[in-house]
Design a protein around this motif. Structure first.
Motif, PDB file in Angstrom:
ATOM      1  N   HIS A  53      45.643  30.872  44.033  1.00 40.72           N
ATOM      2  CA  HIS A  53      45.463  31.693  45.225  1.00 40.72           C
ATOM      3  C   HIS A  53      46.527  32.791  45.305  1.00 40.72           C
ATOM      4  N   HIS A  67      47.971  34.294  42.965  1.00 39.04           N
ATOM      5  CA  HIS A  67      47.687  35.365  42.017  1.00 39.04           C
ATOM      6  C   HIS A  67      46.906  36.486  42.693  1.00 39.04           C
ATOM      7  N   GLY A  68      45.953  36.098  43.548  1.00 40.52           N
ATOM      8  CA  GLY A  68      45.202  37.103  44.280  1.00 40.52           C
ATOM      9  C   GLY A  68      46.014  37.731  45.406  1.00 40.52           C
ATOM     10  N   GLY A  79      48.344  40.255  44.099  1.00 37.28           N
ATOM     11  CA  GLY A  79      47.716  41.185  43.183  1.00 37.28           C
ATOM     12  C   GLY A  79      48.041  42.637  43.434  1.00 37.28           C
ATOM     13  N   SER A  80      48.284  43.000  44.694  1.00 33.33           N
ATOM     14  CA  SER A  80      48.539  44.409  44.998  1.00 33.33           C
ATOM     15  C   SER A  80      50.016  44.749  44.987  1.00 33.33           C
ATOM     16  N   GLU A 110      48.748  36.428  54.524  1.00 33.29           N
ATOM     17  CA  GLU A 110      47.565  35.941  53.815  1.00 33.29           C
ATOM     18  C   GLU A 110      47.634  34.429  53.600  1.00 33.29           C
ATOM     19  N   ASN A 155      46.498  35.116  32.476  1.00 34.26           N
ATOM     20  CA  ASN A 155      45.935  35.644  33.713  1.00 34.26           C
ATOM     21  C   ASN A 155      44.487  35.194  33.880  1.00 34.26           C
ATOM     22  N   LEU A 213      42.845  33.277  37.085  1.00 39.55           N
ATOM     23  CA  LEU A 213      41.645  33.758  37.753  1.00 39.55           C
ATOM     24  C   LEU A 213      40.573  32.674  37.793  1.00 39.55           C
ATOM     25  N   SER A 224      41.243  30.215  40.443  1.00 44.68           N
ATOM     26  CA  SER A 224      40.863  30.700  41.774  1.00 44.68           C
ATOM     27  C   SER A 224      39.349  30.627  41.959  1.00 44.68           C
ATOM     28  N   TYR A 225      38.566  30.888  40.883  1.00 45.96           N
ATOM     29  CA  TYR A 225      37.119  30.772  40.971  1.00 45.96           C
ATOM     30  C   TYR A 225      36.712  29.312  41.218  1.00 45.96           C
ATOM     31  N   HIS A 272      37.213  28.586  44.903  1.00 47.47           N
ATOM     32  CA  HIS A 272      36.173  29.226  45.711  1.00 47.47           C
ATOM     33  C   HIS A 272      34.850  28.475  45.569  1.00 47.47           C
ATOM     34  N   GLN A 309      30.916  33.547  38.268  1.00 49.24           N
ATOM     35  CA  GLN A 309      31.975  34.456  38.719  1.00 49.24           C
ATOM     36  C   GLN A 309      32.781  34.998  37.548  1.00 49.24           C
TER      37      GLN A 309
END
Length: 345
Positions: free
Chosen positions: A176, A178-179, A182-183, A193, A242, A246, A249-250, A253, A340
């Motif tokens: 989580h 990582h997202g 991310g910015s 968040e 990475n 990801l 995280s998928y 979800h 995804q």
């Protein structure tokens, strides 16, 4: 050799008494060492722990990390174990529940030990701790307080049912984060968040220890080359590690979506208890993390995965009662994850 659940109860009762025996202490040390070593090896194999940072074998690092668990007071009592036993109401737990509680304790103590060593060798962790303390303290939905000597970040309006859930495993939290990171935005936004994640996640408690949070952030930044000593990665480049984050995280979800979508069928119409239904999805998560990222337990069978979250069932009982449901949920959730991930691979 690790202790069987019934033996673990007898050993634990001895250790939290007024005069812990040497035999019980030695048995529990070996039991804890095996749990801690397996946990550290899993972190090493997934790339989230580099042993060369500490110049220790994994077995020695495990012993070093959980040594504080056996600290005694002036009367020879194991004060930390006694405190933990009281906090979980250990006598009311069944054998399987006590075994799970002991594993959680060992994981927590090992993470604290890693944090202590990171703090000594890596100034990044200390800076993250100071920054996180400030922003958590300023956030109107989060609290920061000590629990058994460790700072805990917790959602202020969490319900008792939410608090009773297990804490989010580090690999899930990192997926989580990582997202969230991310910015490369300010840490204040990351904390905001995190509060939203706590409020919305259906499987885990809305809380995390501050050392764990700092270490998870540090690991994500290190993998992305944003901490000195690591190769810098192109922001648009999805390398192997990475991609693993990801996919994790998928998985999270997909677990949340499938659990929500199928609850009416399995709990509402087929009468599966909410606790068993939740255990199925925790097992599904373990299975998929092993199959798709290599971050789970190697060669984990479906029955072993389920037995990690409920009272152990035999092969016969598993085939008769659980196999069809669990295999269907694994296949359904895996299909969502792969859908995804398809654009990346």
């Amino acid at each position: 050799m690790s202790l069987a659940p019934a033996s673990l109860r007898r050993t634990f009762a001895d250790l939290v008494g007024d005069q812990p025996s040497r035999l019980a202490t030695d048995a529990f040390v070996e039991h804890s060492r095996q749990i801690a070593t397996a946990y550290l090896l899993r972190r090493t194999h997934s790339g989230r722990l580099r042993l060369d940072q500490f110049d220790l074998r994994v077995e020695d690092l495990a012993l070093d990390c959980f040594a504080d668990l056996f600290r005694r007071d002036d009367e020879g009592r194991l004060v930390r174990l006694r405190g933990y036993a009281q906090s979980i109401g250990w006598e009311s737990l069944d054998d399987a529940g006590l075994a799970i509680a002991v594993r959680r304790l060992v994981f927590s103590v090992v993470n604290e030990g890693l944090f202590r060593r990171y703090r000594e060798s890596d100034p990044t962790v200390g800076r993250l701790i100071r920054t996180l303390k400030q922003h958590v303290g300023e956030h109107d939905r989060l609290s920061l307080h000590r629990v058994r000597g460790t700072y805990l970040v917790e959602l202020l309006d969490a319900t008792p049912d939410q608090k009773a859930r297990p804490l989010m495993p580090p690999e899930v939290l990192e997926a989580h984060l990582h997202g969230l990171l991310g910015s490369s935005g300010p840490m204040r936004d990351v904390v905001g968040e995190l509060a939203e994640l706590f409020a919305s996640h259906p499987l885990y408690a809305p809380a995390v220890s501050l050392p764990d949070l700092a270490l998870c952030i540090r690991n994500v930044l290190a993998r992305r080359g944003e901490i000195s000593g690591e190769a810098t990665a192109d922001a648009d480049d999805v390398d192997g590690r990475n991609l693993t984050v990801l996919v994790q995280s998928y998985i999270e979800h997909a677990l949340a979506r499938v659990r929500h979508d199928m609850e009416g069928l399995y709990v509402g119409r087929r009468g599966i208890s909410p606790n068993l239904y939740l255990a199925y999805f925790r097992a599904v998560g373990d299975i998929l993390r092993d199959q798709l990222t290599g971050a789970g337990t190697p060669d984990l069978s479906f029955r072993e995965a389920l037995n990690g979250h409920i009272a152990a069932v035999s092969s016969k009982e598993y085939r008769r009662t659980h196999q069809a449901v669990l295999e269907y949920l694994v296949n359904l959730t895996r299909a969502r994850v792969l859908a995804q991930a398809a654009p990346l691979v």
